[in-house]
Scaffold this motif. Sequence first.
Motif, PDB file in Angstrom:
ATOM      1  N   ILE A  96      33.328  38.320  52.745  1.00  0.00           N
ATOM      2  CA  ILE A  96      34.256  39.385  53.163  1.00  0.00           C
ATOM      3  C   ILE A  96      35.685  39.002  52.806  1.00  0.00           C
ATOM      4  O   ILE A  96      36.473  39.832  52.309  1.00  0.00           O
ATOM      5  CB  ILE A  96      34.122  39.659  54.678  1.00  0.00           C
ATOM      6  N   VAL A  97      36.041  37.736  53.049  1.00  0.00           N
ATOM      7  CA  VAL A  97      37.378  37.254  52.693  1.00  0.00           C
ATOM      8  C   VAL A  97      37.586  37.369  51.186  1.00  0.00           C
ATOM      9  O   VAL A  97      38.661  37.794  50.720  1.00  0.00           O
ATOM     10  CB  VAL A  97      37.574  35.786  53.140  1.00  0.00           C
ATOM     11  N   THR A  98      36.568  37.006  50.407  1.00  0.00           N
ATOM     12  CA  THR A  98      36.668  37.088  48.946  1.00  0.00           C
ATOM     13  C   THR A  98      36.838  38.534  48.487  1.00  0.00           C
ATOM     14  O   THR A  98      37.629  38.831  47.588  1.00  0.00           O
ATOM     15  CB  THR A  98      35.416  36.471  48.292  1.00  0.00           C
ATOM     16  N   ILE A  99      36.102  39.463  49.127  1.00  0.00           N
ATOM     17  CA  ILE A  99      36.230  40.885  48.784  1.00  0.00           C
ATOM     18  C   ILE A  99      37.638  41.389  49.094  1.00  0.00           C
ATOM     19  O   ILE A  99      38.252  42.109  48.292  1.00  0.00           O
ATOM     20  CB  ILE A  99      35.172  41.716  49.542  1.00  0.00           C
ATOM     21  N   ASP A 100      38.172  41.008  50.259  1.00  0.00           N
ATOM     22  CA  ASP A 100      39.531  41.426  50.634  1.00  0.00           C
ATOM     23  C   ASP A 100      40.550  40.926  49.612  1.00  0.00           C
ATOM     24  O   ASP A 100      41.478  41.659  49.214  1.00  0.00           O
ATOM     25  CB  ASP A 100      39.884  40.902  52.025  1.00  0.00           C
ATOM     26  N   LYS A 101      40.397  39.672  49.192  1.00  0.00           N
ATOM     27  CA  LYS A 101      41.305  39.111  48.183  1.00  0.00           C
ATOM     28  C   LYS A 101      41.164  39.848  46.853  1.00  0.00           C
ATOM     29  O   LYS A 101      42.157  40.103  46.160  1.00  0.00           O
ATOM     30  CB  LYS A 101      41.014  37.618  47.980  1.00  0.00           C
ATOM     31  N   THR A 102      39.922  40.189  46.511  1.00  0.00           N
ATOM     32  CA  THR A 102      39.670  40.873  45.242  1.00  0.00           C
ATOM     33  C   THR A 102      40.306  42.258  45.236  1.00  0.00           C
ATOM     34  O   THR A 102      40.834  42.723  44.214  1.00  0.00           O
ATOM     35  CB  THR A 102      38.152  40.980  44.980  1.00  0.00           C
ATOM     36  N   ILE A 103      40.250  42.950  46.395  1.00  0.00           N
ATOM     37  CA  ILE A 103      40.901  44.265  46.513  1.00  0.00           C
ATOM     38  C   ILE A 103      42.406  44.122  46.295  1.00  0.00           C
ATOM     39  O   ILE A 103      43.020  44.908  45.559  1.00  0.00           O
ATOM     40  CB  ILE A 103      40.596  44.885  47.894  1.00  0.00           C
ATOM     41  N   LYS A 104      42.998  43.125  46.929  1.00  0.00           N
ATOM     42  CA  LYS A 104      44.440  42.884  46.769  1.00  0.00           C
ATOM     43  C   LYS A 104      44.779  42.516  45.335  1.00  0.00           C
ATOM     44  O   LYS A 104      45.817  42.931  44.793  1.00  0.00           O
ATOM     45  CB  LYS A 104      44.900  41.788  47.720  1.00  0.00           C
ATOM     46  N   SER A 105      43.887  41.737  44.719  1.00  0.00           N
ATOM     47  CA  SER A 105      44.107  41.353  43.324  1.00  0.00           C
ATOM     48  C   SER A 105      44.079  42.571  42.414  1.00  0.00           C
ATOM     49  O   SER A 105      44.884  42.698  41.481  1.00  0.00           O
ATOM     50  CB  SER A 105      43.033  40.343  42.898  1.00  0.00           C
ATOM     51  N   GLY A 106      43.128  43.498  42.719  1.00  0.00           N
ATOM     52  CA  GLY A 106      43.020  44.716  41.912  1.00  0.00           C
ATOM     53  C   GLY A 106      44.253  45.598  42.037  1.00  0.00           C
ATOM     54  O   GLY A 106      44.589  46.363  41.120  1.00  0.00           O
ATOM     55  N   GLY A 108      47.173  44.332  42.314  1.00  0.00           N
ATOM     56  CA  GLY A 108      48.283  43.564  41.766  1.00  0.00           C
ATOM     57  C   GLY A 108      49.094  42.834  42.811  1.00  0.00           C
ATOM     58  O   GLY A 108      50.187  42.333  42.518  1.00  0.00           O
ATOM     59  N   GLU A 109      48.581  42.746  44.038  1.00  0.00           N
ATOM     60  CA  GLU A 109      49.333  42.113  45.116  1.00  0.00           C
ATOM     61  C   GLU A 109      49.230  40.588  45.070  1.00  0.00           C
ATOM     62  O   GLU A 109      50.156  39.884  45.482  1.00  0.00           O
ATOM     63  CB  GLU A 109      48.819  42.623  46.473  1.00  0.00           C
ATOM     64  N   ILE A 110      48.102  40.070  44.618  1.00  0.00           N
ATOM     65  CA  ILE A 110      47.921  38.626  44.491  1.00  0.00           C
ATOM     66  C   ILE A 110      47.188  38.322  43.196  1.00  0.00           C
ATOM     67  O   ILE A 110      46.644  39.225  42.549  1.00  0.00           O
ATOM     68  CB  ILE A 110      47.107  38.033  45.671  1.00  0.00           C
ATOM     69  N   GLU A 111      47.180  37.052  42.821  1.00  0.00           N
ATOM     70  CA  GLU A 111      46.391  36.605  41.684  1.00  0.00           C
ATOM     71  C   GLU A 111      45.280  35.696  42.193  1.00  0.00           C
ATOM     72  O   GLU A 111      45.468  34.934  43.143  1.00  0.00           O
ATOM     73  CB  GLU A 111      47.268  35.840  40.683  1.00  0.00           C
ATOM     74  N   MET A 112      44.117  35.780  41.555  1.00  0.00           N
ATOM     75  CA  MET A 112      42.984  34.959  41.969  1.00  0.00           C
ATOM     76  C   MET A 112      42.498  34.096  40.801  1.00  0.00           C
ATOM     77  O   MET A 112      42.452  34.559  39.662  1.00  0.00           O
ATOM     78  CB  MET A 112      41.809  35.836  42.445  1.00  0.00           C
TER      79      MET A 112
END
Length: 246
Positions: A96-106, A108-112
Motif C-alpha cells: 500500500i505504501v509503495t502504491i501511494d508513492k507510485t501515485i505521487k510519482s505519477g 510528478g510529486e516525488i521520484e522513485m
Amino acid sequence: MKIKEVADLVGISVRTLHHYDEIGLLPPEEITESGYRLYSEENIEMLQQILFFKELGFSLKEIKKIISSSSFNRQEALILQRKMLVEKRKRLDKMIVTIDKTIKSGRGEIEMTNEEKFEGINFQDNPYEQEARERWGDSYVDTADKKLRKMSQDEQTDLSERWDMILNKLADLREQPPESREVQETIKEWYEFLNHNFSSYSPDMFYGLGQLYIDDERFTKNIDKHGKGLAEFMSEAMKIFAVNQK
C-alpha cells in the motif's frame, strides 16, 4: 443450524457448502429424513478453520488433508494461522505504501528508484506456510511411529525414564524465573529431546507446543502429574526459549 442459516452467518453460498459436503471436506452432522443438512457447533468451528486456510492460499485438497490428519489440533492451527495472517498483513501494508508513492510519482510529486517501485512485492513463501503444510502432513505422525517401532523394549524404557527425568527436573525449578539460565538450559534439553526422539520442531512450533500445554487440558493434566503448575511454567519457559532462538 440448517444450511441456509450457516451460509447467511458466514457469508458464503449454500452451493459452496454443498460442494464442501460432496468432496468430504465438511459433511454436516446430520441429514434429516426430509433431506435437510444440519450443522453442529463442531461443524461451525471446522468451517472457520477451512476459511482461514483458504484465505491463506491453501487449496481445498490441501485443507482436507490438513484437517483430516490425526496430528491436527485446532488450537495449534489458530496460533500458526495468526502468524501467517500477520505476515500477510505486513506485506500488504508495504505494498500500500509503495502504491501511494507510485501515485505521487505519477503526478510528478516525488521520484522513485527502481528498488522503491517493488518494495513489499515479494513472491517468496510466507515463512510459516511450509511449516503449516509439514506440521499436519502424514509424515509427522509416521516419523514418530517409525522411531518408536524400531526401538527395543529397553530403549522405550530408557526413553520414558529420560522423559520423566527432564520433567521432574523442571518441576524442581518452578520457583525460579522461567527466563533464568538454569531453567532455559533445561528447556533446551526438552527441546532437543523432542527433536531427537519424536519429530522436527522449529522454534515457532516449539512455541506453539508450549501454548498447547496450557490450552489443552489433556496436556496440562499429564504434565502437572510431575508438579502442580508445571505445564504453565513450561509454557512460559518454552516461549522465552523460542523467541531467543530468532
